[in-house]
Design a protein around this motif. Structure first.
Motif, PDB file in Angstrom:
ATOM      1  N   ILE A  23     -90.521 -53.563   4.066  1.00 54.31           N
ATOM      2  CA  ILE A  23     -90.601 -55.000   3.792  1.00 54.31           C
ATOM      3  C   ILE A  23     -89.739 -55.805   4.769  1.00 54.31           C
ATOM      4  N   LYS A  24     -88.528 -55.343   5.006  1.00 55.61           N
ATOM      5  CA  LYS A  24     -87.621 -56.002   5.963  1.00 55.61           C
ATOM      6  C   LYS A  24     -86.561 -55.006   6.393  1.00 55.61           C
ATOM      7  N   SER A  25     -85.799 -55.354   7.423  1.00 57.36           N
ATOM      8  CA  SER A  25     -84.901 -54.348   7.995  1.00 57.36           C
ATOM      9  C   SER A  25     -83.610 -54.135   7.205  1.00 57.36           C
ATOM     10  N   LYS A  26     -83.065 -55.194   6.605  1.00 60.04           N
ATOM     11  CA  LYS A  26     -81.786 -55.029   5.917  1.00 60.04           C
ATOM     12  C   LYS A  26     -81.634 -56.048   4.790  1.00 60.04           C
ATOM     13  N   PRO A  27     -80.698 -55.781   3.861  1.00 62.34           N
ATOM     14  CA  PRO A  27     -80.462 -56.741   2.786  1.00 62.34           C
ATOM     15  C   PRO A  27     -79.862 -58.031   3.345  1.00 62.34           C
ATOM     16  N   GLU A  28     -80.063 -59.122   2.604  1.00 68.10           N
ATOM     17  CA  GLU A  28     -79.530 -60.422   3.013  1.00 68.10           C
ATOM     18  C   GLU A  28     -78.761 -61.039   1.851  1.00 68.10           C
ATOM     19  N   ARG A  29     -77.712 -61.789   2.174  1.00 71.91           N
ATOM     20  CA  ARG A  29     -76.940 -62.511   1.144  1.00 71.91           C
ATOM     21  C   ARG A  29     -77.500 -63.918   1.003  1.00 71.91           C
ATOM     22  N   PHE A  30     -77.709 -64.335  -0.233  1.00 73.80           N
ATOM     23  CA  PHE A  30     -78.225 -65.676  -0.500  1.00 73.80           C
ATOM     24  C   PHE A  30     -77.295 -66.749   0.068  1.00 73.80           C
ATOM     25  N   GLN A  31     -75.994 -66.524  -0.067  1.00 72.57           N
ATOM     26  CA  GLN A  31     -75.007 -67.520   0.363  1.00 72.57           C
ATOM     27  C   GLN A  31     -75.039 -67.768   1.873  1.00 72.57           C
ATOM     28  N   ASN A  32     -75.632 -66.856   2.644  1.00 65.35           N
ATOM     29  CA  ASN A  32     -75.698 -67.009   4.098  1.00 65.35           C
ATOM     30  C   ASN A  32     -77.006 -67.632   4.570  1.00 65.35           C
ATOM     31  N   CYS A  33     -77.922 -67.911   3.642  1.00 67.91           N
ATOM     32  CA  CYS A  33     -79.232 -68.461   4.013  1.00 67.91           C
ATOM     33  C   CYS A  33     -79.234 -69.968   3.781  1.00 67.91           C
ATOM     34  N   LYS A  34     -79.642 -70.710   4.786  1.00 68.43           N
ATOM     35  CA  LYS A  34     -79.696 -72.173   4.647  1.00 68.43           C
ATOM     36  C   LYS A  34     -81.140 -72.682   4.526  1.00 68.43           C
ATOM     37  N   ASP A  35     -82.100 -71.769   4.410  1.00 63.31           N
ATOM     38  CA  ASP A  35     -83.490 -72.180   4.214  1.00 63.31           C
ATOM     39  C   ASP A  35     -83.657 -72.845   2.854  1.00 63.31           C
ATOM     40  N   LYS A  36     -84.699 -73.640   2.731  1.00 63.56           N
ATOM     41  CA  LYS A  36     -84.958 -74.351   1.475  1.00 63.56           C
ATOM     42  C   LYS A  36     -86.089 -73.662   0.715  1.00 63.56           C
ATOM     43  N   PHE A  37     -85.949 -73.617  -0.605  1.00 63.94           N
ATOM     44  CA  PHE A  37     -86.937 -73.000  -1.482  1.00 63.94           C
ATOM     45  C   PHE A  37     -87.331 -73.982  -2.575  1.00 63.94           C
ATOM     46  N   ASP A  38     -88.525 -73.796  -3.120  1.00 66.50           N
ATOM     47  CA  ASP A  38     -88.952 -74.584  -4.282  1.00 66.50           C
ATOM     48  C   ASP A  38     -88.430 -73.940  -5.563  1.00 66.50           C
ATOM     49  N   LEU A  39     -88.329 -72.617  -5.513  1.00 71.95           N
ATOM     50  CA  LEU A  39     -88.011 -71.841  -6.695  1.00 71.95           C
ATOM     51  C   LEU A  39     -87.098 -70.682  -6.306  1.00 71.95           C
ATOM     52  N   VAL A  40     -85.987 -70.531  -7.021  1.00 70.45           N
ATOM     53  CA  VAL A  40     -85.102 -69.383  -6.830  1.00 70.45           C
ATOM     54  C   VAL A  40     -85.073 -68.645  -8.166  1.00 70.45           C
ATOM     55  N   ILE A  41     -85.483 -67.385  -8.155  1.00 70.78           N
ATOM     56  CA  ILE A  41     -85.503 -66.597  -9.387  1.00 70.78           C
ATOM     57  C   ILE A  41     -84.439 -65.516  -9.287  1.00 70.78           C
ATOM     58  N   THR A  42     -83.517 -65.531 -10.253  1.00 70.26           N
ATOM     59  CA  THR A  42     -82.451 -64.537 -10.286  1.00 70.26           C
ATOM     60  C   THR A  42     -82.763 -63.501 -11.362  1.00 70.26           C
ATOM     61  N   CYS A  43     -82.156 -62.322 -11.228  1.00 67.33           N
ATOM     62  CA  CYS A  43     -82.486 -61.193 -12.100  1.00 67.33           C
ATOM     63  C   CYS A  43     -81.395 -60.841 -13.103  1.00 67.33           C
ATOM     64  N   GLU A  44     -80.306 -61.595 -13.102  1.00 64.45           N
ATOM     65  CA  GLU A  44     -79.270 -61.424 -14.126  1.00 64.45           C
ATOM     66  C   GLU A  44     -78.393 -62.677 -14.145  1.00 64.45           C
ATOM     67  N   GLU A  45     -77.761 -62.916 -15.295  1.00 64.00           N
ATOM     68  CA  GLU A  45     -77.041 -64.167 -15.488  1.00 64.00           C
ATOM     69  C   GLU A  45     -75.877 -64.343 -14.509  1.00 64.00           C
ATOM     70  N   ARG A  46     -75.181 -63.269 -14.182  1.00 61.79           N
ATOM     71  CA  ARG A  46     -74.055 -63.363 -13.241  1.00 61.79           C
ATOM     72  C   ARG A  46     -74.551 -63.829 -11.860  1.00 61.79           C
ATOM     73  N   VAL A  47     -75.709 -63.310 -11.443  1.00 60.64           N
ATOM     74  CA  VAL A  47     -76.298 -63.703 -10.159  1.00 60.64           C
ATOM     75  C   VAL A  47     -76.756 -65.162 -10.216  1.00 60.64           C
ATOM     76  N   TYR A  48     -77.341 -65.569 -11.336  1.00 59.32           N
ATOM     77  CA  TYR A  48     -77.755 -66.967 -11.572  1.00 59.32           C
ATOM     78  C   TYR A  48     -76.548 -67.898 -11.388  1.00 59.32           C
ATOM     79  N   ASP A  49     -75.422 -67.528 -12.002  1.00 58.04           N
ATOM     80  CA  ASP A  49     -74.204 -68.343 -11.873  1.00 58.04           C
ATOM     81  C   ASP A  49     -73.737 -68.434 -10.421  1.00 58.04           C
ATOM     82  N   GLN A  50     -73.827 -67.315  -9.685  1.00 58.58           N
ATOM     83  CA  GLN A  50     -73.404 -67.311  -8.276  1.00 58.58           C
ATOM     84  C   GLN A  50     -74.330 -68.177  -7.422  1.00 58.58           C
ATOM     85  N   VAL A  51     -75.627 -68.140  -7.704  1.00 56.07           N
ATOM     86  CA  VAL A  51     -76.584 -68.967  -6.965  1.00 56.07           C
ATOM     87  C   VAL A  51     -76.325 -70.444  -7.249  1.00 56.07           C
ATOM     88  N   LEU A  52     -76.124 -70.788  -8.524  1.00 53.95           N
ATOM     89  CA  LEU A  52     -75.849 -72.192  -8.877  1.00 53.95           C
ATOM     90  C   LEU A  52     -74.555 -72.674  -8.224  1.00 53.95           C
TER      91      LEU A  52
END
Length: 194
Positions: A91-120
């Motif tokens: 699918i892709k060469s390596k994992p990526e950190r959300f905090q390092n991406c400046k692209d814009k999304f319409d929808l961000v779906i997280t898979c656990e509450e701790r990750v949701y809090d970090q994204v927010l």
């Protein structure tokens, strides 16, 4: 219906299992999708619960695969980690950190509450420039292969419903509530702005 394909980010902690399974299914269904982790390092199960394999986000899936084959091919074949890494590197060469991406999304779906809090936390700390909304939705998915697959299909179905709604901004709360009732899982939803 949105005038462009829904731009979706799927986020878990290490960008290995849950987010990558959803990334795989969403991309096969034609979504503009990327996947991320929010952790400071990538962690994969090790020979014991207190001995995980820890990698930097710069480490490629191929390098992780080769490292685990060298350490204990039988163990990592048996527990499905090598199979998972094999899928990831297609699918892709390596994992990526959300905090390092400046692209814009319409929808961000997280898979656990701790990750949701970090994204927010990350999204609300960014400077708002366009005031374009981004909907952040959490779906709790246990971090195992079976749950990752079930969760990926649920995420895909949710994205398809959102993609086909006439008025995403007004309909999304109702859609999220329907999915919560149907799946018998708690969902969280917040709107942030870029």
């Amino acid at each position: 219906m949105p005038s462009h394909p829904l731009r979706v980010a799927v986020v878990c902690s290490s960008n290995q299992n849950r987010s990558m399974e959803a990334h795989n299914i969403l991309s096969k269904r034609g979504f503009d999708v990327r996947s991320f982790g929010t952790g400071s390092h990538v962690k994969l199960p090790g020979p014991a619960p207190d001995k995980p394999n820890v990698y930097d986000f710069k480490t490629t899936y191929e390098q992780m695969y080769n490292d685990l084959v060298r350490k204990d091919k039988e163990l990592y074949t048996q527990n499905g980690i090598l199979h998972m890494l094999d899928r990831n590197k297609r699918i892709k060469s390596k994992p990526e950190r959300f905090q390092n991406c400046k692209d814009k999304f319409d929808l961000v779906i997280t898979c656990e509450e701790r990750v949701y809090d970090q994204v927010l936390e990350d999204l609300t700390s960014r400077e708002q420039v366009t005031f374009q909304p981004v909907h952040v939705i959490n779906v709790d998915i246990q971090d195992n292969h079976e749950e990752a697959t079930l969760g990926a299909f649920l995420i895909c179905e949710l994205c398809q419903c959102i993609q086909h709604t006439e008025d995403m901004e007004n309909d999304i709360d109702e859609l999220v509530q329907e999915f919560e009732d149907k799946s018998n899982r708690p969902f969280l939803h917040t709107v942030c702005f870029y």
